[in-house]
Structures are given as structure tokens and as C-alpha cells.
Design an enzyme around this catalytic site. Structure first.
Site, PDB file in Angstrom:
ATOM      1  N   ASP A 141       2.281   4.432  -2.730  1.00  0.00           N
ATOM      2  CA  ASP A 141       1.375   3.388  -2.246  1.00  0.00           C
ATOM      3  C   ASP A 141       0.482   2.887  -3.383  1.00  0.00           C
ATOM      4  O   ASP A 141       0.857   2.983  -4.555  1.00  0.00           O
ATOM      5  CB  ASP A 141       0.567   3.952  -1.055  1.00  0.00           C
ATOM      6  CG  ASP A 141       0.250   2.886  -0.018  1.00  0.00           C
ATOM      7  OD1 ASP A 141      -0.404   1.899  -0.378  1.00  0.00           O
ATOM      8  OD2 ASP A 141       0.660   3.040   1.153  1.00  0.00           O
ATOM      9  N   HIS A 204      -5.264   0.218   0.697  1.00  0.00           N
ATOM     10  CA  HIS A 204      -4.050   0.462   1.484  1.00  0.00           C
ATOM     11  C   HIS A 204      -3.568   1.915   1.422  1.00  0.00           C
ATOM     12  O   HIS A 204      -3.294   2.537   2.453  1.00  0.00           O
ATOM     13  CB  HIS A 204      -2.983  -0.503   0.958  1.00  0.00           C
ATOM     14  CG  HIS A 204      -1.743  -0.613   1.754  1.00  0.00           C
ATOM     15  ND1 HIS A 204      -0.671   0.243   1.609  1.00  0.00           N
ATOM     16  CD2 HIS A 204      -1.365  -1.511   2.691  1.00  0.00           C
ATOM     17  CE1 HIS A 204       0.303  -0.129   2.418  1.00  0.00           C
ATOM     18  NE2 HIS A 204      -0.089  -1.186   3.098  1.00  0.00           N
ATOM     19  N   SER A 532       2.877  -1.154   7.812  1.00  0.00           N
ATOM     20  CA  SER A 532       2.316  -0.181   6.861  1.00  0.00           C
ATOM     21  C   SER A 532       1.490   0.869   7.567  1.00  0.00           C
ATOM     22  O   SER A 532       1.350   1.988   7.085  1.00  0.00           O
ATOM     23  CB  SER A 532       1.397  -0.885   5.858  1.00  0.00           C
ATOM     24  OG  SER A 532       2.133  -1.476   4.840  1.00  0.00           O
TER      25      SER A 532
END
Ligand SMILES: *[C@@H]1O[C@H](CO)[C@@H](O)[C@H](O)[C@H]1NC(C)=O
Ligand SMILES: *[C@@H]1O[C@H](CO)[C@@H](O)[C@H](O)[C@H]1NC(C)=O
Ligand SMILES: *[C@@H]1O[C@H](CO)[C@@H](O)[C@H](O)[C@H]1NC(C)=O
Ligand SMILES: *[C@@H]1O[C@H](CO)[C@@H](O)[C@H](O)[C@H]1NC(C)=O
Ligand SMILES: *[C@@H]1O[C@H](CO)[C@@H](O)[C@H](O)[C@H]1NC(C)=O
Ligand SMILES: *[C@@H]1O[C@H](CO)[C@@H](O)[C@H](O)[C@H]1NC(C)=O
Ligand SMILES: *[C@@H]1O[C@H](CO)[C@@H](O)[C@H](O)[C@H]1NC(C)=O
Length: 771
Positions: A141, A204, A532
Site C-alpha cells: 500500500d 490509505h 480498497s
């Protein structure tokens, strides 16, 4: 905001299409991956670096240093390297027998649509200790914020002895601990925009990691919204971060390097919430390649299905050896209402934490703030497009705008707030903004406009968000990518769905919560949406199952999650299994599935042969003695998959036989009966229809025969087969549909080996225009 984000998403699609179609000229060097398949034998050849440098030396002109041009030497888990090469050199490598493929370094995208709203993850579970603390979750990520409370290691023992990874601090203040046991970063394109370390400046990776395996943090909230405990599925499991995404994107050479390390480091489950916008062959796709080698080493990869929905064939990450996760809603919705001066109230969808109090404020319509000298018109200004507005008229007002990216315009013009209208079908996610904004339907917008025009002093207020319960949940959200599978239409994808709408989890305090540059706020938790966000729910669930069954294969864990998934209601998603696969994840039941559909590396080899790979190309990939001898071209029906898909050419007959084998993982003595649900015009038989087991680990085979009439332009028809022993329901969906692909993957692999398939690209471009 919605539109700003959507626009940038679509323009990325467009740009990546252009890049794929463009040629590089002459001597310009670009990063390429020279992929050479798996190892011939177990263990790493110590000479791989020198032999790869040797290969480079042979190809590079004299005077050009091989060491300088080498970007990565893969070799811990599979063979190959990445290097800066010219077109000529790429050609030379492509012609070498030992080279499987030469892939350009392509940019992949995170599967979050940033600034979408959130809803809390509230599951509490019994822990399987001590085995849960032996489970290591590897996350590819944007990096991680190690100081987040979600990654506190208080009370945790040192990492399990199998751990071989490291904490690559990059000389910065980044630190690992007994929770975050490893972190590495990969930066093949030398992105200068960030500190070179595994630190997350985007948010994220911190969000996905804490969703999968974060420790419980009390009093988590987004400015008071979604208040409660934030926690991952497996709070005692370990996390290893592999930073492959930078502000500029996620490059394939970095993704492969991360898989190479993660597999060798000893992770148990890999979580990948990113993907490509364009379908490609399994061995041209870095995530499919990496997850294949992971599978061979007993590691399951959980992937996001992508945010390209609701269009058909938009699903990404569809390799049969990994899990493909769609996104669905949970039973909480963020509602921020608009109250007008006349007392009327309109329901808005938004994560709005800004409290305007009990007063009302002047309200105008964007079409009333036309900047004539900028050449705008009422129509253009009604969308509040940047540069089209008379900013003096906006200052100090609430503004009603048509669907667009006008929120930034209104914010910068010192508007007090914004009411945006949007198509009803896009109201299934909430966004967060820098100032009071809410999103209403176009019908309500018409009424509000009529009110504005009916009075000399229109006023309104936008309320702070309320959390409403959503009785329709779970429903697959509009943005979640849909099947059918673009490469293997006879393998159903996505595999299942999990919460991916309005999810609260940890965030990087260096990243803005909304994604806007102007937004200088810093938060430790954020509420966002995307596949996600659903992917790490399944990663966490897989880690949870692994903590009970450390020796189960990736296919067994995947089967357990799929066959125990809760069936979804097709009335809420008319594309049915193409939206939700086997259904809604049920981690607690997945620990005790009764039977599993297991599959070994050999089963995937058989599958690849049937898909058109020959012995030569197969061996280049696997590096072992596998052979395609005796395995002809065929359908994917006989891969021992926990779901069934029959794609029929238009005008063809719906006829097929699926051979399957189940393994008993429940009580030793058990008897299962097959229960079939099917539409009246499909005949489905299961032979034998009773399976009797007397031992754990015992395998029994059966065949599913499907017979239907001739099909013309037939959308998805849904059936299902359930093995039931009185306690365990082992459920598999069976879908039949006419193939809607512009090509037939089963018969011609080589013709499809180029990345930029124009037919699909045109479809995607069509979306840009259409939206
Ligand atoms: C789990 O959480 C739910 C709701 O948050 C609560 O009702 C339940 O008692 C909890 N269970 C356990 C075992 O703590
Ligand atoms: C480490 O560095 C980051 C980024 O430079 C900074 O934001 C953070 O506060 C530092 N953390 C500590 C514990 O010093
Ligand atoms: C109108 O647009 C012009 C040109 O873009 C700009 O310079 C001007 O400031 C705008 N006027 C107002 C009142 O916003
Ligand atoms: C195997 O496939 C490759 C690529 O399609 C082809 O070049 C090669 O000739 C094939 N080999 C055999 C033995 O058929
Ligand atoms: C596999 O190939 C190697 C040589 O590469 C050979 O020594 C070995 O016997 C083969 N194994 C099998 C099972 O065919
Ligand atoms: C299973 O059944 C066999 C024969 O019916 C019996 O001998 C055996 O004890 C049973 N095992 C268990 C665990 O109940
Ligand atoms: C079969 O039945 C389903 C609904 O049960 C329907 O959607 C489909 O069109 C029918 N197909 C044919 C070929 O009659």
C-alpha cells in the site's frame, strides 16, 4: 468533491490508456521488468544477481554500466529483475529463451475513491490465542503511520521466529515494534515527492492496515462522527507494510519487488488494495504474478475488485488463485439535511461535521452568480465550474449547484456552504468536504430552486450529519467493479463482498482527510469508501480463519470464506453475482465451513494449460517440471473452484459439466446432501447427490451437470448448489450467461497478450463521456 474525484479517476483511466498506446523512441530508457518465472528448485540461487547482471551486460552497449541500470534484482521468491532499458534492449530480452515476458513499468491505482464517506467497523470477535499472534498480514500500500494507536504493541510478544523481514527506516524516524513487525519501501521511478521511508503521507495504507489487523482504539471518530471503537479483525496479528504506492501512483516493478520480499519474509496473508484499469493476461499482471508465487508458498492474497462499477467487465484482480473483493454498504448512513426558510427539509447524503447552529443563511443558485466577463452563462454557472462564477455574489452565501466539482470553487470564493444535486443512483456513498456541503437528489434541487425564485430573501441551513440506519444494507455499492471476468469468463468474479462504504479507520495525520490541498486539517481517523476498504476486511477475515487453521492452503481458506458467505438479495443488485460473487462475508462461520474446495499449485497449472499455455511457456513461468501434456484447451469449469460459471456464446446451448472435489474439514462422520436452487428453465443435477465422510481430510468428488436451452443475449441467470449436513451449509453460486466479451479467451491466449485492448479501452472512454 464527488465529481472532482470522479473526474480525476476518469482522466487517469484516459491517461493510462494513452500511455499504454504510446511508443517510446530511440535511446530513451524506461524501467522494464524482465520476468523469468519461478525457481527451478527450492531456495534462492545465490548467483541470481551476478547472472542477471551478466544478462544485462550482454545486452547493454559497452560503456553503459549494468549495475547502474539495474533497478531491482528479484530472486527471493521468483526470478527476474527490473532495469532501465531502451526499446532495442527490450526486444533483445524478449527474444531470450529463459525470459517469460518483458513488462513495462506501469502505474496502478489505489482502489479507494478518496473523500467518500464512512461507516464504522464494529465487529468484536473471540481471539484465537496464541495462534493469532503468529499470523503475519503483509500489506502492499502507501505505507503506514507507525505512531498510530492502531499499531501499538503494548503487551505483545516479539515476532514469531518464522519472520525474516526487516524494518527499512530509510534513515528517518520510522520505527517498527512487535505489532508492526516489518516495513519496506520500493521506489523504482524515484518519486521525489515524499520522504524515502515506509511512512504513509497519503492515509490509505494506514487505513487498510488498521482495518485488517489494527488494535482496538477507543474514542475513535471523525470530528465526532462515527464515534466508537475502531479495530481490525485480528488485533493480535502482526502487520508488515510494503510501501509500493507513492503520491505519483503504484508502479508494477515495485509491486513485484514487494511480493518477492513479502513471500520470503514469511507473511501469511497478503492484502492488495490496488489494481490496473485494463485487463491483462495473468503473467503480464504484476499482482497476478506475485500472488501466483505467494499461492505456491501457501500464502493467500486478498485483492480489491476495483472501483470501475457499475459497468460490466470492470472487475480487476481476477486471478483464480486469489480472492477478489467487491464493496457493499453497512447498516449506517450519513445524512446531512437541508432546511429552508419555508420550513421544508430535504435529505442530503454527506459526512458533514460542520455545525452551522440554529440560524439560517442567505441561499443563492449557482446560475445567479454568472461571471459574464469570463464568458459564462447561467447554464455553465449552475454547475459552479471554476472560473465561471462571480465570486462576489458567492461570498457569505449558501450556493445550490448542479452535480459537478464546484465545491472547491465555492469554498475558495468564501461561500458558506454548498448544496449539490446528484443522480439518485450515485447517492449510495457519502463524501466528506472542507466546509458544509450536502448532496441531494435532482428532484429536490428543483424544489429548492423554485423556493429560491419564489422569495426575495431565500435562506437555508445545512445540518451536521446524523447517523441513520440503512435497512437495505448490505447492498453492493454503485462504484464496486462488476463481473463477468474479462480473461476467464468461466470463473465467476468478484468472489465475495465485504463492507467498503463509509469505513472509519486510522489515518495519516500528514494527509488531509478530504484529499484537497486547501484542507489543512489533520485527523487520526478518517471515513472513506472503496473496494480498497472492503479488501482488508476480507484480509482480516482470512487471517482470522488462518489463526484457527494454520495449515490450510490458500484455496481452502478462500473456499471457507466463499461457501459460508451470506447470500445477497438480487432485487437490490440486478447484476447479482457479478456484483457480489458468493455473497457477504461471514468470518465467524468461515472458521467452520464443513467442507472445502481445495486446490493445489498443480490444479492452477492444469487450469493455465486449459487456458492455452503450452508446456514451454508454462515451465518458463513455474520453473518446475510441470507439463501441459495431455491437458488440452478447455473451459475453466474443472478448476476446483468454490463457485460455478457457465458462459455461453450468443445463440449457444447452456450445457456444461463441472467436476469438483470437496474435502471434509468438519466432524469425521458426516453426510451431506446436495440442495439445488435453479430457475425453471435450467436443469441442474448433482451426481452423486449424497456424500458420506468418515474421516477429517477425506475427499469426495461429484459432477454438476447443467442443461438449458439455447441462449440469446442472456443476462446473468443465478442458481446455487448447497451441500448440507444438518449444520453446515456449503453454498456455491452457479451462474449462466451469454458471453459479452469482445473476444474469446478460451481459444486464443496469444492474441490477447497485449495490454491495451482497444475494445475495452473504448468502453472505458465511453464512460468518461457518458458521465
Ligand atoms: C460485541 O459487541 C456487541 C455490540 O457492540 C455487543 O452487543 C456484544 O456484547 C459484544 N460481544 C462481546 C463478546 O463482547
Ligand atoms: C517523524 O517524522 C514525521 C515526518 O517528518 C513527523 O511528522 C513525525 O512527527 C515524527 N515522529 C516522531 C515520533 O518524531
Ligand atoms: C470574473 O472572471 C474574471 C476572469 O476570469 C476574473 O478576473 C474576475 O475576478 C471574475 N469576477 C468576479 C467578480 O469573480
Ligand atoms: C508455446 O507457446 C509459445 C507462445 O505462444 C510459442 O511461441 C511456442 O512455439 C509454443 N511451443 C510449443 C512447443 O508449442
Ligand atoms: C525434473 O527435472 C530434473 C532436471 O531438470 C530432473 O533431474 C528430475 O528428475 C525431473 N523430475 C521429474 C519428476 O520429472
Ligand atoms: C464414525 O463411524 C464409525 C463407523 O460407523 C465408527 O466406528 C466411529 O466410531 C465413528 N467416529 C466418530 C468420531 O464418531
Ligand atoms: C430463464 O428464466 C429466467 C428467469 O427465471 C429468465 O430470466 C430467462 O430469460 C429465461 N431464459 C430462457 C432462455 O428462457
Amino acid at each position: 468533491m464527488a465529481i472532482a474525484k470522479m473526474n480525476s479517476l476518469f482522466s487517469l483511466l484516459f491517461i493510462s490508456f494513452l500511455l499504454l498506446g504510446s511508443q517510446s523512441y530511440g535511446e530513451e530508457r524506461k524501467v522494464y521488468i524482465v520476468y523469468m518465472g519461478g525457481h527451478t528448485s527450492e531456495g534462492v540461487s545465490s548467483s541470481s544477481l551476478s547472472s542477471h547482471l551478466g544478462m544485462l551486460k550482454k545486452v547493454l552497449p559497452s560503456g553503459v554500466s549494468a549495475t547502474d541500470k539495474l533497478v531491482y534484482n528479484y530472486g527471493r521468491s521468483f526470478k527476474g529483475f527490473a532495469a532501465r532499458l531502451t526499446d532495442d534492449e527490450v526486444k533483445k530480452f524478449s527474444e531470450m529463451g529463459e525470459v517469460v515476458s518483458v513488462l513495462p513499468n506501469t502505474k496502478l491505482k489505489l482502489h479507494t475513491t478518496r473523500s467518500w464517506d464512512f461507516i464504522g467497523l464494529t465487529q468484536n470477535r473471540t481471539l484465537r490465542l496464541p495462534t493469532e499472534s503468529d499470523v503475519i498480514v503483509g500489506v502492499l500500500d502507501t505505507g503506514i503511520w507507525p505512531e498510530s494507536e492502531s499499531f501499538s504493541d503494548s503487551g505483545m510478544s516479539p515476532p514469531p521466529s518464522k519472520w525474516k523481514g526487516k524494518c527499512q527506516t530509510g534513515g528517518t524516524n520510522f520505527t517498527c515494534n512487535n505489532k508492526l513487525i516489518g516495513a519496506r519501501y520500493y521506489n523504482s521511478e524515484n518519486d521525489p515527492s515524499e520522504i524515502k521511508s515506509p511512512r504513509d503521507v497519503e492515509g490509505h495504507g494506514t487505513h487498510t492496515s488498521s482495518t485488517a489487523a489494527g488494535r482496538p482504539v477507543g474514542d475513535a471518530s471523525y470530528f465526532g462522527l462515527a464515534e466508537g471503537i475502531a479495530r481490525g479483525a485480528v488485533p493480535e496479528a502482526r502487520i508488515a507494510m510494503y510501501k509500493v504506492c507513492w503520491l505519483s501512483g503504484c508502479w508494477s516493478a515495485d509491486i513485484l519487488a514487494a511480493f518477492d520480499d513479502a513471500i520470503a519474509d514469511g507473511v501469511d496473508i497478503i492484502s492488495v488494495s490496488l489494481g490496473s484499469d485494463f485487463p491483462s493476461q495473468y503473467f503480464e499482471d504484476p499482482i497476478a504474478i506475485g500472488s501466483y508465487h505467494a499461492m505456491k508458498k501457501g500464502i493467500l492474497t486478498s485483492n480489491s475488485a476495483g472501483n470501475g462499477g457499475p459497468f460490466p467487465i470492470s472487475v480487476s484482480n481476477y486471478a483464480p488463485w486469489s480472492l477478489t473483493v467487491a464493496a457493499s454498504s453497512i447498516d449506517r448512513k450519513f445524512v446531512s439535511n437541508v432546511v429552508l426558510g419555508n420550513g421544508n427539509t430535504y435529505i442530503g447524503i454527506s459526512i458533514n461535521n460542520f455545525n452551522m447552529g440554529n440560524s439560517v443563511y442567505p441561499l443563492i443558485y449557482g446560475g445567479q452568480a454568472v461571471n459574464v466577463s469570463a464568458g459564462s452563462t447561467e447554464l455553465i454557472s449552475s454547475y459552479c465550474i471554476d472560473g465561471s462564477m462571480n465570486t462576489e455574489k458567492i461570498e457569505g452565501n449558501l450556493v445550490l449547484c448542479n452535480y459537478g466539482d464546484g465545491d472547491e470553487t465555492i469554498y475558495n470564493a468564501k461561500g458558506l456552504g454548498m448544496i449539490m444535486s446528484v443522480d439518485d443512483n450515485l447517492q449510495d456513498v457519502a463524501f466528506s468536504f472542507m466546509f458544509p456541503v450536502t448532496i441531494i437528489t435532482t428532484d429536490d434541487a428543483r424544489e429548492i430552486l423554485a423556493y429560491i425564485k419564489s422569495t426575495s430573501n431565500p435562506v437555508a441551513v445545512i445540518k451536521v450529519s446524523d447517523e441513520w440506519s440503512d435497512p437495505l444494507a448490505p447492498t453492493v455499492v454503485s462504484f464496486s467493479s462488476r463481473g463477468p471476468n474479462p480473461i476467464t469468463p468461466d470463473i465467476l468474479k468478484p468472489d465475495l463482498t465485504a463492507p467498503g462504504v463509509d469505513i472509519i479507520a486510522s489515518w495519516s495525520p500528514m494527509a488531509s482527510p478530504t484529499g484537497y490541498e486547501e484542507d489543512k486539517r489533520s485527523v487520526n481517523f478518517n471515513i472513506i469508501s472503496g473496494t480498497s476498504m472492503s479488501c482488508p476486511h476480507v484480509t482480516g477475515a482470512a487471517a482470522y480463519v488462518k489463526s484457527f487453521h494454520p495449515n490450510w492452503s490458500p484455496a481452502a481458506i478462500k473456499s471457507a470464506l466463499m461457501t459460508t458467505a451470506i447470500p445477497m438479495d438480487p432485487r437490490k443488485n440486478e447484476d447479482a453475482e457479478f456484483a457480489y460473487g458468493s455473497g457477504h462475508i461471514n468470518p465467524v462461520q468461515a472458521v467452520d465451513p464443513g467442507l472445502v474446495y481445495d486446490a493445489s499449485a498443480q490444479d492452477y497449472i492444469t487450469f493455465l494449460c486449459a487456458q492455452g499455455y503450452n508446456t514451454t511457456t508454462l515451465r518458463q513461468v513455474t520453473g518446475d517440471n510441470s507439463t501441459c501434456n495431455g491437458i488440452g484447451l478447455g473451459k475453466a469449469w474443472n478448476l476446483n473452484y468454490p463457485s460455478f460459471a457457465l458462459s455461453v456464446p450468443d445463440g449457444g446451448y447452456a450445457t456444461g459439466s463441472f467436476y469438483r472435489t470437496v474435502t471434509n474439514v468438519g466432524p469425521p462422520n458426516s453426510t451431506y446432501n446436495a440442495i439445488v436452487f435453479s430457475p425453471a428453465n435450467l436443469t441442474i443435477s448433482v451426481v452423486p447427490s449424497t456424500l458420506t465422510f468418515s474421516q477429517v481430510g477425506e475427499k469426495k468428488s461429484f459432477v454438476v451437470k447443467v442443461n438449458g436451452g439455447r441462449l440469446f443475449q442472456q443476462p446473468i441467470m443465478s442458481a446455487c448448489i448447497t451441500w448440507f449436513d444438518g449444520k453446515h451449509s456449503v453454498r456455491s453460486p452457479l451462474v449462466v450467461y451469454t458471453t459479452i466479451l469482445p473476444f474469446d479467451m478460451d481459444t486464443d491466449v496469444t492474441a490477447l497478450s497485449s495490454l491495451g485492448r482497444p475494445n475495452l479501452a473504448h468502453k472505458k472512454k465511453g464512460r468518461i463521456g457518458g458521465n
